[in-house]
Design an enzyme around this catalytic site. Sequence first.
Site, PDB file in Angstrom:
ATOM      1  N   ASP A 104     -20.995  11.320 -42.308  1.00 15.59           N
ATOM      2  CA  ASP A 104     -20.312  10.252 -42.622  1.00 15.59           C
ATOM      3  C   ASP A 104     -21.096   9.692 -44.124  1.00 15.59           C
ATOM      4  O   ASP A 104     -22.092   9.973 -44.313  1.00 15.59           O
ATOM      5  CB  ASP A 104     -20.280   9.239 -41.686  1.00 15.59           C
ATOM      6  CG  ASP A 104     -19.104   8.103 -41.630  1.00 15.59           C
ATOM      7  OD1 ASP A 104     -18.575   7.879 -42.428  1.00 15.59           O
ATOM      8  OD2 ASP A 104     -18.637   7.978 -40.254  1.00 15.59           O
TER       9      ASP A 104
ATOM     10  N   ASP B 256       0.760  -1.311   0.005  1.00 18.13           N
ATOM     11  CA  ASP B 256       0.108  -0.044  -0.034  1.00 18.13           C
ATOM     12  C   ASP B 256       0.968   1.285   0.024  1.00 18.13           C
ATOM     13  O   ASP B 256       1.882   1.325   0.866  1.00 18.13           O
ATOM     14  CB  ASP B 256      -0.972   0.025   1.290  1.00 18.13           C
ATOM     15  CG  ASP B 256      -1.922   1.193   1.166  1.00 18.13           C
ATOM     16  OD1 ASP B 256      -1.918   1.788   1.992  1.00 18.13           O
ATOM     17  OD2 ASP B 256      -2.765   1.205   0.248  1.00 18.13           O
TER      18      ASP B 256
ATOM     19  N   ARG C 160      -9.875  10.113 -34.775  1.00 12.56           N
ATOM     20  CA  ARG C 160      -9.222   8.747 -35.314  1.00 12.56           C
ATOM     21  C   ARG C 160      -9.437   8.688 -36.760  1.00 12.56           C
ATOM     22  O   ARG C 160      -9.837   7.702 -37.142  1.00 12.56           O
ATOM     23  CB  ARG C 160      -9.787   7.547 -34.629  1.00 12.56           C
ATOM     24  CG  ARG C 160      -9.602   7.415 -33.126  1.00 12.56           C
ATOM     25  CD  ARG C 160      -9.908   6.391 -32.273  1.00 12.56           C
ATOM     26  NE  ARG C 160      -9.211   5.351 -32.522  1.00 12.56           N
ATOM     27  CZ  ARG C 160      -9.689   4.000 -32.095  1.00 12.56           C
ATOM     28  NH1 ARG C 160     -10.800   3.664 -31.655  1.00 12.56           N
ATOM     29  NH2 ARG C 160      -8.711   3.139 -32.588  1.00 12.56           N
TER      30      ARG C 160
ATOM     31  N   GLY D  95     -22.588  12.008 -46.681  1.00 10.56           N
ATOM     32  CA  GLY D  95     -21.632  12.570 -47.667  1.00 10.56           C
ATOM     33  C   GLY D  95     -20.142  12.071 -47.542  1.00 10.56           C
ATOM     34  O   GLY D  95     -20.045  11.200 -46.584  1.00 10.56           O
ATOM     35  N   ASP D  96     -19.398  12.086 -48.389  1.00 11.93           N
ATOM     36  CA  ASP D  96     -18.156  11.774 -48.604  1.00 11.93           C
ATOM     37  C   ASP D  96     -17.070  13.123 -48.225  1.00 11.93           C
ATOM     38  O   ASP D  96     -17.451  14.060 -48.969  1.00 11.93           O
ATOM     39  CB  ASP D  96     -17.720  11.286 -49.989  1.00 11.93           C
ATOM     40  CG  ASP D  96     -16.312  10.628 -50.003  1.00 11.93           C
ATOM     41  OD1 ASP D  96     -15.224  11.122 -49.318  1.00 11.93           O
ATOM     42  OD2 ASP D  96     -16.099   9.525 -50.800  1.00 11.93           O
ATOM     43  N   PHE D  97     -16.307  12.968 -47.158  1.00  6.88           N
ATOM     44  CA  PHE D  97     -15.533  14.111 -46.631  1.00  6.88           C
ATOM     45  C   PHE D  97     -14.470  14.470 -47.537  1.00  6.88           C
ATOM     46  O   PHE D  97     -14.045  15.370 -47.334  1.00  6.88           O
ATOM     47  CB  PHE D  97     -15.223  14.121 -45.069  1.00  6.88           C
ATOM     48  CG  PHE D  97     -14.415  12.680 -44.714  1.00  6.88           C
ATOM     49  CD1 PHE D  97     -13.174  12.240 -45.388  1.00  6.88           C
ATOM     50  CD2 PHE D  97     -14.946  12.090 -43.770  1.00  6.88           C
ATOM     51  CE1 PHE D  97     -12.498  11.081 -45.100  1.00  6.88           C
ATOM     52  CE2 PHE D  97     -14.068  10.931 -43.559  1.00  6.88           C
ATOM     53  CZ  PHE D  97     -12.951  10.587 -44.149  1.00  6.88           C
TER      54      PHE D  97
END
EC number: 3.6.1.9
Length: 621
Positions: free
Chosen positions: A482, A88, A525, A508-510
């Site tokens: 996304d 401890d 990420r 949508g497509d970034f």
Amino acid sequence: MVLCPVIGKLLHKRVVLASASPRRQEILSNAGLRFEVVPSKFKEKLDKASFATPYGYAMETAKQKALEVANRLYQKDLRAPDVVIGADTIVTVGGLILEKPVDKQDAYRMLSRLSGREHSVFTGVAIVHCSSKDHQLDTRVSEFYEETKVKFSELSEELLWEYVHSGEPMDKAGGYGIQALGGMLVESVHGDFLNVVGFPLNHFCKQLVKLYYPPRPEDLRRSVKHDSIPAADTFEDLSDVEGGGSEPTQRDAGSRDEKAEAGEAGQATAEAECHRTRETLPPFPTRLLELIEGFMLSKGLLTACKLKVFDLLKDEAPQKAADIASKVDASACGMERLLDICAAMGLLEKTEQGYSNTETANVYLASDGEYSLHGFIMHNNDLTWNLFTYLEFAIREGTNQHHRALGKKAEDLFQDAYYQSPETRLRFMRAMHGMTKLTACQVATAFNLSRFSSACDVGGCTGALARELAREYPRMQVTVFDLPDIIELAAHFQPPGPQAVQIHFAAGDFFRDPLPSAELYVLCRILHDWPDDKVHKLLSRVAESCKPGAGLLLVETLLDEEKRVAQRALMQSLNMLVQTEGKERSLGEYQCLLELHGFHQVQVVHLGGVLDAILATKVAP
């Protein structure tokens, strides 16, 4: 090397460490000790005021931890371990005992109290030797304490809060870890450094010397100091059985002097050989063997999840291996071995009645747990495991290995590899949802984002992070952006609640479509999936959507600048090699990327788990 003979006395004993502390486990493993880990269930509620000294409290707590584990193990299978080690660690300043903080505010109060002052770190250690007689557990306790003096620099409020928000203080006595980020707070250390980390290894070895190598008469005549670790040759001379062979009764021809000289020469040769053996014998490679065979444990966990063992045992009475095997169409002998290794890993409890889940298994491994990682585990079992079998090819070629794992070239990485069917798409979404839920609170609270009234989570998948942002900032409207195939299924992951009115989904497509308007853009990420050219393209599109003063929140696993010590980030970078077109990057690399696209005032918070958060502000050109 001098530690090996001391630790070697425990080599063939059943040694149990009554602590879940990864730092104590690492210290003892590195010293060559082999042991089981059974965390103590002793409730640390001793009255501190009843102890005359702080170290008395630490030693008693350590003893009670060890005794609780010894008694529990004996009651469990009527077989006592040979040795149980309890420890401890407490921090004291101005007569006040500081243990682990209960929340971030408590951690800040602790660290403020330590700022600019010297404090003591006490670790109490109890070594409990166990035996059984007449069906009763018998214990002998040896205990000691170690004190180390530590002085903090004068620390600013900003620095303290940055450290608190890293998450590191929350499981450490006194609210800091000297072996990690907390080291930057420390001005000086007087005494055993490992004691501050959590276990006084040097004093522990001295205690073993006292227990297993009591002083011999000739040592006492030479006034050997037994508060230090004896030289290695001292250990070699000692054995568990005293005595030796008798001298020959007949004497060979030759003078006494010649025999003496020959004897001395032979003894010198033997001693030289003995010393040469000791000096060249390497330490036992415990850590190396764990690395070599660690994949077996990992696959055991993955397989148990694949068979939904933890689902079968959740909220149920203990079950026998044969009963579980019959429910999943498995052999009884195979299932018993799988359950046994899961119990040894601390994932299951094993009693005479059968097997049952631990709390960890209920929370993280059952597929319906609130913080379930079952989807993430299945993603690793069904895809990542296969990709890593082609790691050699990935290293030679410098490319991901989906073409070998899937049998065809992935023209569009995500569409062909992760979203090729509704089943694989859902598996990927479950994996991302589980990991995001685990870290979303840390991400949402890493910085004060209250100045932003709107946010866009680019590549936000199921909306788990968006929900946490909405919970933390009730005025914030959050858009999850996304691919259409993802948005179609994302609503299934959103539980009902007041945050639902703050969250919107846009498809949508970034890389191609206009980004939704927002004051704060979040890339969690995302960038590590892509090579530099596509990272520049995405950051350029975000920058074009930002007005001056808008924010960009990046969440990634940061490499250290020299790429030497950030083991998880380095492992993930290898993972990116076999899975994607991207890589992990350092803070310096991200800072250069951000500044190139007009983002400055870069701040970073290490979240203490698996991620790091970076906040930058768009400035006028």
